[in-house]
Design a protein around this motif. Structure first.
Motif, PDB file in Angstrom:
ATOM      1  N   ASN A   1      45.788  43.864  36.381  1.00 43.35           N
ATOM      2  CA  ASN A   1      45.023  42.814  35.703  1.00 43.35           C
ATOM      3  C   ASN A   1      44.307  41.900  36.689  1.00 43.35           C
ATOM      4  O   ASN A   1      43.167  41.491  36.466  1.00 43.35           O
ATOM      5  CB  ASN A   1      45.949  41.971  34.815  1.00 43.35           C
ATOM      6  N   LEU A   2      44.977  41.565  37.781  1.00 48.91           N
ATOM      7  CA  LEU A   2      44.351  40.669  38.765  1.00 48.91           C
ATOM      8  C   LEU A   2      43.111  41.305  39.390  1.00 48.91           C
ATOM      9  O   LEU A   2      42.100  40.629  39.630  1.00 48.91           O
ATOM     10  CB  LEU A   2      45.355  40.282  39.859  1.00 48.91           C
ATOM     11  N   VAL A   3      43.192  42.599  39.652  1.00 45.61           N
ATOM     12  CA  VAL A   3      42.031  43.287  40.233  1.00 45.61           C
ATOM     13  C   VAL A   3      40.877  43.316  39.234  1.00 45.61           C
ATOM     14  O   VAL A   3      39.708  43.130  39.597  1.00 45.61           O
ATOM     15  CB  VAL A   3      42.424  44.699  40.710  1.00 45.61           C
ATOM     16  N   MET A   4      41.191  43.511  37.953  1.00 45.60           N
ATOM     17  CA  MET A   4      40.142  43.464  36.927  1.00 45.60           C
ATOM     18  C   MET A   4      39.509  42.068  36.859  1.00 45.60           C
ATOM     19  O   MET A   4      38.286  41.931  36.813  1.00 45.60           O
ATOM     20  CB  MET A   4      40.713  43.804  35.546  1.00 45.60           C
ATOM     21  N   ALA A   5      40.360  41.048  36.836  1.00 52.38           N
ATOM     22  CA  ALA A   5      39.851  39.675  36.727  1.00 52.38           C
ATOM     23  C   ALA A   5      38.992  39.321  37.949  1.00 52.38           C
ATOM     24  O   ALA A   5      37.956  38.668  37.836  1.00 52.38           O
ATOM     25  CB  ALA A   5      41.020  38.705  36.590  1.00 52.38           C
TER      26      ALA A   5
ATOM     27  N   SER B   1      37.267  41.444  39.696  1.00 51.45           N
ATOM     28  CA  SER B   1      35.998  42.176  39.539  1.00 51.45           C
ATOM     29  C   SER B   1      35.036  41.414  38.641  1.00 51.45           C
ATOM     30  O   SER B   1      33.819  41.423  38.860  1.00 51.45           O
ATOM     31  CB  SER B   1      36.236  43.547  38.899  1.00 51.45           C
TER      32      SER B   1
END
Lengths: 104, 104, 104, 104
Positions: free
Chosen positions: A27-31, A33
């Motif tokens: 989730n952190l990597v998506m956020a 991005s």
């Protein structure tokens, strides 16, 4: 404040708002991005010259700095979750890059 | 090395390879977005549990740390080009976030 | 309307607003990336189960469909600028994929 | 082949390789973002003029078309999973855009 202090502050901020359960690495990597794209958005329709001028304009650059900070805040949160020392990671990658792209 | 030292080293690295002319803000933001997607790629097909496990596996996390470093290297390059103090930018954004999302 | 008709309509829409000068391939790809991240944003904090449920909820899926359309509108604009037949491009790539990933 | 036929072919391709369990909306959107960045990568260091010239060069544009197809393949897979008619979604969004950005 240096990076370890900022990292601790960012963690405390998320903890106080009960956000930690959402902060899985995925989730952190998506956020992060999404924040990156918000940074990109400031530049999308500008010529290179306009982009450079905008980025140096003391007023118009403020939201650019804020988007940079948003990316970095998620990066420090991710590094915290993963136990990564970002300064060491940068140093190690620079050493690899020096081998991959030898100076002329 | 701290961030100002890393920033100077990254600039010297690019300068020695004649890359500075490519480092307009617009191009750097694009390049940083590409590195961000390479970080995202490591997580795309994993369940949240697999992503967390992978990110803590001492071997499999190495490329994840490298992609994090790649994003950060471009971020420090961009900050250098724009004259942004990233630690101050994070601190300022955290102060804004505290107003936007009051602690319960 | 089929894709060639939609492509022509999208071009006429941009032309009527004097946007064509901004629609260089580089800018269109950036703009499309930003729309992609807006699509990503809808899913960032959801568990896989919540994401699937949200995406099938007749009300909450509406903005998801709109972000998908935004990506596709820029994709058709880019294809138009480059003279790419997107259906042919998909077909050709599927043929390549069949060689790269043989069916078991 | 038109879009419904391509969509069915893409589904059959994934099914034959046992990929369907990975094709949650959240994962497909992440994978599509990664392909989008691979498209972006072709343009990152080019001037606008070089980007336009590259995109029209019959040899150098081939990988660009392939990245466009990769994005579209995931888009059609996502639309299939969500039951979205992409042509209708584009049409609806264009109607909304006409209200949001009235022609001068």
């Amino acid at each position: 404040m240096d990076l370890p202090e900022l990292t601790a502050e960012i963690r405390a901020f998320a903890e106080a708002r009960d956000w930690l359960p959402y902060h899985s690495p995925k989730n952190l990597v998506m956020a992060m991005s999404v924040e990156m794209a918000e940074l990109l958005e400031h530049f999308q329709w500008l010529t290179p010259e306009q982009a450079t001028a905008m980025a140096h304009d003391p007023v118009r650059r403020v939201p650019v700095e804020e988007e940079m900070a948003d990316v970095l805040i998620y990066m420090l949160r991710l590094a915290d979750v993963l136990g990564v020392d970002v300064e060491a990671a940068i140093r190690d990658k620079m050493a690899k890059n020096a081998l991959k792209y030898p100076a002329p």
